[in-house]
Design a protein around this motif. Structure first.
Motif, PDB file in Angstrom:
ATOM      1  N   GLY A  27       1.068  -1.756  -0.070  1.00 42.69           N
ATOM      2  CA  GLY A  27      -0.149   0.133   0.169  1.00 42.69           C
ATOM      3  C   GLY A  27       1.016   1.107   0.248  1.00 42.69           C
ATOM      4  N   PRO A  28      -0.113   2.530   0.243  1.00 42.09           N
ATOM      5  CA  PRO A  28       1.003   3.482   0.298  1.00 42.09           C
ATOM      6  C   PRO A  28       1.693   2.770   1.164  1.00 42.09           C
ATOM      7  CG  PRO A  28      -1.477   4.288  -0.189  1.00 42.09           C
ATOM      8  CD  PRO A  28      -1.528   2.964   0.099  1.00 42.09           C
ATOM      9  N   GLY A  29       3.505   3.893   0.679  1.00 42.50           N
ATOM     10  CA  GLY A  29       3.947   3.724   1.977  1.00 42.50           C
ATOM     11  C   GLY A  29       4.816   2.488   2.543  1.00 42.50           C
ATOM     12  N   GLU A  30       4.823   1.712   1.313  1.00 42.03           N
ATOM     13  CA  GLU A  30       5.367  -0.144   1.012  1.00 42.03           C
ATOM     14  C   GLU A  30       5.781  -0.393   0.101  1.00 42.03           C
ATOM     15  OE1 GLU A  30       1.941  -1.931   4.903  1.00 42.03           O
ATOM     16  OE2 GLU A  30       1.565  -2.091   2.464  1.00 42.03           O
ATOM     17  N   VAL A  31       6.803  -1.185   0.345  1.00 42.01           N
ATOM     18  CA  VAL A  31       7.106  -1.767  -0.841  1.00 42.01           C
ATOM     19  C   VAL A  31       7.349  -3.911  -0.760  1.00 42.01           C
ATOM     20  CG1 VAL A  31       8.717   0.135  -1.900  1.00 42.01           C
ATOM     21  CG2 VAL A  31       9.333  -2.097  -0.030  1.00 42.01           C
ATOM     22  N   THR A  32       7.415  -4.318  -1.642  1.00 45.81           N
ATOM     23  CA  THR A  32       6.965  -5.334  -1.403  1.00 45.81           C
ATOM     24  C   THR A  32       8.886  -6.104  -2.183  1.00 45.81           C
ATOM     25  OG1 THR A  32       4.870  -6.478  -1.602  1.00 45.81           O
ATOM     26  CG2 THR A  32       6.252  -8.000  -2.260  1.00 45.81           C
ATOM     27  N   ILE A  33       9.707  -6.675  -1.108  1.00 42.01           N
ATOM     28  CA  ILE A  33      11.194  -7.225  -1.805  1.00 42.01           C
ATOM     29  C   ILE A  33      10.825  -8.811  -2.066  1.00 42.01           C
ATOM     30  CG2 ILE A  33      13.440  -7.601  -1.246  1.00 42.01           C
ATOM     31  CD1 ILE A  33      13.155  -5.333   1.159  1.00 42.01           C
ATOM     32  N   ARG A  34      11.645  -9.678  -3.567  1.00 36.49           N
ATOM     33  CA  ARG A  34      11.897 -10.819  -3.325  1.00 36.49           C
ATOM     34  C   ARG A  34      12.962 -10.738  -2.070  1.00 36.49           C
ATOM     35  NH1 ARG A  34      11.909 -11.338  -8.587  1.00 36.49           N
ATOM     36  NH2 ARG A  34       9.862 -12.658  -9.163  1.00 36.49           N
ATOM     37  N   VAL A  35      13.104 -11.740  -1.460  1.00 33.73           N
ATOM     38  CA  VAL A  35      14.563 -12.429  -0.650  1.00 33.73           C
ATOM     39  C   VAL A  35      15.587 -12.536  -1.284  1.00 33.73           C
ATOM     40  CG1 VAL A  35      15.085 -12.435   1.511  1.00 33.73           C
ATOM     41  CG2 VAL A  35      13.082 -11.323   1.684  1.00 33.73           C
ATOM     42  N   ARG A  36      16.189 -12.136  -1.483  1.00 25.19           N
ATOM     43  CA  ARG A  36      17.796 -12.710  -1.768  1.00 25.19           C
ATOM     44  C   ARG A  36      18.412 -13.255  -0.544  1.00 25.19           C
ATOM     45  NH1 ARG A  36      15.610 -14.601  -6.758  1.00 25.19           N
ATOM     46  NH2 ARG A  36      16.216 -13.018  -8.150  1.00 25.19           N
ATOM     47  N   ALA A  37      18.986 -12.639   0.153  1.00 27.25           N
ATOM     48  CA  ALA A  37      19.659 -13.431   1.542  1.00 27.25           C
ATOM     49  C   ALA A  37      18.826 -12.401   2.347  1.00 27.25           C
ATOM     50  CB  ALA A  37      20.968 -12.575   1.493  1.00 27.25           C
ATOM     51  N   ILE A  60       9.630 -14.734  12.136  1.00 24.76           N
ATOM     52  CA  ILE A  60      10.925 -14.035  12.244  1.00 24.76           C
ATOM     53  C   ILE A  60      11.938 -13.051  11.386  1.00 24.76           C
ATOM     54  CG2 ILE A  60      13.456 -15.296  12.745  1.00 24.76           C
ATOM     55  CD1 ILE A  60      11.126 -15.827  15.322  1.00 24.76           C
ATOM     56  N   GLY A  61      13.292 -12.952  11.625  1.00 25.10           N
ATOM     57  CA  GLY A  61      13.504 -11.866  10.937  1.00 25.10           C
ATOM     58  C   GLY A  61      14.117 -10.571  11.236  1.00 25.10           C
ATOM     59  N   TYR A  62      14.933  -9.911  11.032  1.00 26.15           N
ATOM     60  CA  TYR A  62      15.050  -8.061  10.801  1.00 26.15           C
ATOM     61  C   TYR A  62      15.619  -7.922  10.162  1.00 26.15           C
ATOM     62  CZ  TYR A  62      13.911  -9.187  16.845  1.00 26.15           C
ATOM     63  OH  TYR A  62      13.700  -8.793  17.523  1.00 26.15           O
ATOM     64  N   GLU A  63      17.100  -8.439   8.872  1.00 21.59           N
ATOM     65  CA  GLU A  63      17.060  -7.254   7.992  1.00 21.59           C
ATOM     66  C   GLU A  63      17.302  -8.244   7.179  1.00 21.59           C
ATOM     67  OE1 GLU A  63      21.551  -5.763   8.688  1.00 21.59           O
ATOM     68  OE2 GLU A  63      21.045  -7.489   9.975  1.00 21.59           O
ATOM     69  N   VAL A  64      17.186  -8.496   5.543  1.00 19.82           N
ATOM     70  CA  VAL A  64      16.851  -9.100   3.945  1.00 19.82           C
ATOM     71  C   VAL A  64      18.017  -8.056   3.271  1.00 19.82           C
ATOM     72  CG1 VAL A  64      15.530 -10.004   4.777  1.00 19.82           C
ATOM     73  CG2 VAL A  64      15.053  -7.654   3.358  1.00 19.82           C
ATOM     74  N   SER A  65      18.445  -8.335   2.641  1.00 20.46           N
ATOM     75  CA  SER A  65      18.695  -7.901   1.235  1.00 20.46           C
ATOM     76  C   SER A  65      17.968  -9.145  -0.714  1.00 20.46           C
ATOM     77  CB  SER A  65      20.245  -8.307   0.633  1.00 20.46           C
ATOM     78  OG  SER A  65      20.428  -7.143  -0.329  1.00 20.46           O
ATOM     79  N   GLY A  66      17.740  -7.960  -0.921  1.00 26.48           N
ATOM     80  CA  GLY A  66      16.776  -8.396  -2.484  1.00 26.48           C
ATOM     81  C   GLY A  66      16.495  -7.155  -3.500  1.00 26.48           C
ATOM     82  N   GLY A  85      12.190  -4.210  -9.911  1.00 28.46           N
ATOM     83  CA  GLY A  85      13.841  -3.961 -10.449  1.00 28.46           C
ATOM     84  C   GLY A  85      15.097  -4.087  -9.134  1.00 28.46           C
ATOM     85  N   ASP A  86      14.748  -2.853  -8.551  1.00 29.96           N
ATOM     86  CA  ASP A  86      16.532  -1.669  -7.841  1.00 29.96           C
ATOM     87  C   ASP A  86      16.156  -3.693  -6.953  1.00 29.96           C
ATOM     88  OD1 ASP A  86      15.783   0.153  -9.381  1.00 29.96           O
ATOM     89  OD2 ASP A  86      14.968   1.534  -7.778  1.00 29.96           O
ATOM     90  N   GLU A  87      17.842  -3.117  -6.469  1.00 29.39           N
ATOM     91  CA  GLU A  87      17.993  -4.177  -5.401  1.00 29.39           C
ATOM     92  C   GLU A  87      18.484  -3.389  -4.387  1.00 29.39           C
ATOM     93  OE1 GLU A  87      22.154  -5.389  -7.172  1.00 29.39           O
ATOM     94  OE2 GLU A  87      21.002  -7.246  -7.675  1.00 29.39           O
ATOM     95  N   VAL A  88      17.617  -4.235  -3.124  1.00 30.52           N
ATOM     96  CA  VAL A  88      17.762  -3.339  -1.806  1.00 30.52           C
ATOM     97  C   VAL A  88      17.934  -3.676  -0.714  1.00 30.52           C
ATOM     98  CG1 VAL A  88      15.534  -1.609  -2.717  1.00 30.52           C
ATOM     99  CG2 VAL A  88      15.359  -3.938  -1.920  1.00 30.52           C
ATOM    100  N   LEU A  89      18.240  -2.722   0.290  1.00 24.98           N
ATOM    101  CA  LEU A  89      18.316  -3.970   1.842  1.00 24.98           C
ATOM    102  C   LEU A  89      17.356  -3.206   2.405  1.00 24.98           C
ATOM    103  CD1 LEU A  89      20.064  -1.986   3.358  1.00 24.98           C
ATOM    104  CD2 LEU A  89      21.920  -2.767   2.042  1.00 24.98           C
ATOM    105  N   ALA A  90      16.862  -3.189   3.593  1.00 30.09           N
ATOM    106  CA  ALA A  90      16.276  -3.421   5.254  1.00 30.09           C
ATOM    107  C   ALA A  90      16.361  -3.514   6.175  1.00 30.09           C
ATOM    108  CB  ALA A  90      14.483  -4.039   4.181  1.00 30.09           C
ATOM    109  N   PHE A  91      16.195  -2.824   6.934  1.00 36.25           N
ATOM    110  CA  PHE A  91      16.570  -3.416   8.258  1.00 36.25           C
ATOM    111  C   PHE A  91      15.260  -2.747  10.033  1.00 36.25           C
ATOM    112  CE2 PHE A  91      18.804  -1.001  11.895  1.00 36.25           C
ATOM    113  CZ  PHE A  91      18.799  -1.847  12.860  1.00 36.25           C
ATOM    114  N   ARG A  92      15.549  -3.437  10.593  1.00 37.45           N
ATOM    115  CA  ARG A  92      14.531  -3.334  11.580  1.00 37.45           C
ATOM    116  C   ARG A  92      12.852  -3.596  10.617  1.00 37.45           C
ATOM    117  NH1 ARG A  92      15.560  -0.805  15.910  1.00 37.45           N
ATOM    118  NH2 ARG A  92      13.678   0.288  16.425  1.00 37.45           N
ATOM    119  N   ILE A  93      13.286  -4.188  10.160  1.00 36.90           N
ATOM    120  CA  ILE A  93      11.865  -4.992   9.449  1.00 36.90           C
ATOM    121  C   ILE A  93      11.242  -6.504  10.095  1.00 36.90           C
ATOM    122  CG2 ILE A  93      12.532  -4.044   7.082  1.00 36.90           C
ATOM    123  CD1 ILE A  93      12.534  -7.057   6.018  1.00 36.90           C
ATOM    124  N   GLY A  94      10.166  -6.821   9.814  1.00 43.42           N
ATOM    125  CA  GLY A  94       9.611  -8.521  10.218  1.00 43.42           C
ATOM    126  C   GLY A  94       9.335  -9.380   9.432  1.00 43.42           C
TER     127      GLY A  94
END
Length: 311
Positions: A27-37, A60-66, A85-94
């Motif tokens: 939704g607004p202010g959100e993104v979906t990430i395909r987790v690569r690690a 489970i899990g606080y930190e990803v890249s994808g 398609g942008d590669e990103v990392l995310a921290f302090r997530i659930g």
């Protein structure tokens, strides 16, 4: 739907379940990430080990890249404009121990091209913890500080961030890890009986300005208290009880002040990683289905670097 690890009740990783989990459209202010690690951290297990007033089940899990697979309307991430398609990392997530996850966009940043996905997925939890440890003890250029647990993931980040600021670090480690401590600018010494004397010998005539504890043993706290008179310049991330009893600093990502600091320092750490001045050594990667085994290796205390799950 995605495959992800959840804890249905308090307990160790072997009690968790790998299940089908929903991945809502962003939704607004959100993104979906395909987790690569997904980064593997002690906090992943600690926050569901006991009943702590949270709602169950817990993802489970606080930190990803994808990579980005969906962007909510009128949404920017923490580092600016974003596209599928942008590669990103995310921290302090659930829910990072998953093949895909929808998260608040403000917690997502473009991944430096210099980092692999396992490296990026282990950058910010340890990096922000290390940065806060140095900040709360007011470590300054020219200081000599004592670091307990110098060869661990947090310790290695402390070593690099301290070296970049001209802070000298004497770090405890097993002898087999001395080369890692030296590689990142520290002076290695063994823990165990006689630790105080070894610290003083390594320091020479220079006083120990501050002590940083990443292991939580009584030995680490006792030696820190013996060497640093100002208790506000001793910090631990692993010995909350001793901190409360002895009047030293204790920090954790769940504390509001810690959360604010760690959120603020994220861009600087990502910039340092992009420039190659903050490295994330990876010891091993595991398939997503082997998360309990990865956490057992981490709990052994000697993984030899960061660990990542690969969905």
């Amino acid at each position: 739907m995605a495959r992800g690890w959840i804890a249905r009740r308090p307990g160790p990783p072997r009690s968790w379940q790998l299940a089908e989990v929903p991945v809502p459209a962003p939704g607004p202010g959100e993104v979906t990430i395909r987790v690569r690690a997904a980064g593997v951290n002690p906090a992943d297990a600690k926050h569901v080990a006991t009943e702590s007033g949270q709602d169950w089940p817990v993802a489970i899990g606080y930190e990803v890249s994808g990579e980005i697979t969906g962007v909510g309307p009128d949404t920017r991430i923490g580092s600016g404009a974003v596209a599928v398609g942008d590669e990103v990392l995310a921290f302090r997530i659930g829910g990072g121990y998953s093949s895909a996850v929808t998260v608040a966009a403000e917690k997502v940043f473009h991944k430096p091209a210099t980092l692999t996905h396992p490296e990026a997925a282990n950058l910010l939890l340890t990096g922000t913890t290390a940065a806060e440890m140095l900040a709360v003890v007011a470590a300054a250029p020219g200081d000599t500080v004592l670091l307990h647990g110098a060869s661990g993931a947090v310790g290695v980040s402390v070593l690099q961030q301290a070296a970049a600021r001209g802070i000298r670090v004497i770090g405890t480690a097993a002898e087999g890890s001395f080369d890692r401590v030296r590689r990142f600018g520290g002076i290695p010494i063994t823990y165990g009986p006689g630790l105080r004397e070894r610290v003083l010998a390594a320091a020479g005539d220079v006083p120990i300005a501050a002590a940083l504890d990443a292991v939580g043993t009584d030995e680490a706290i006792d030696v820190s208290l013996a060497l640093v008179a100002d208790r506000s310049r001793i910090v631990t991330i692993a010995a909350r009880g001793r901190a409360e009893d002895d009047g030293i600093r204790w920090i954790a990502g769940s504390l509001p002040d810690s959360a604010r600091f760690r959120d603020a320092v994220r861009p600087a750490l990502i910039e340092a990683a992009a420039a190659g001045t903050l490295l994330v050594p990876i010891a091993a990667t595991f398939p997503l289905g082997e998360a309990p085994g990865a956490l057992e290796l981490l709990a052994s205390g000697h993984p030899g670097g960061a660990l990542a799950l690969l969905p």
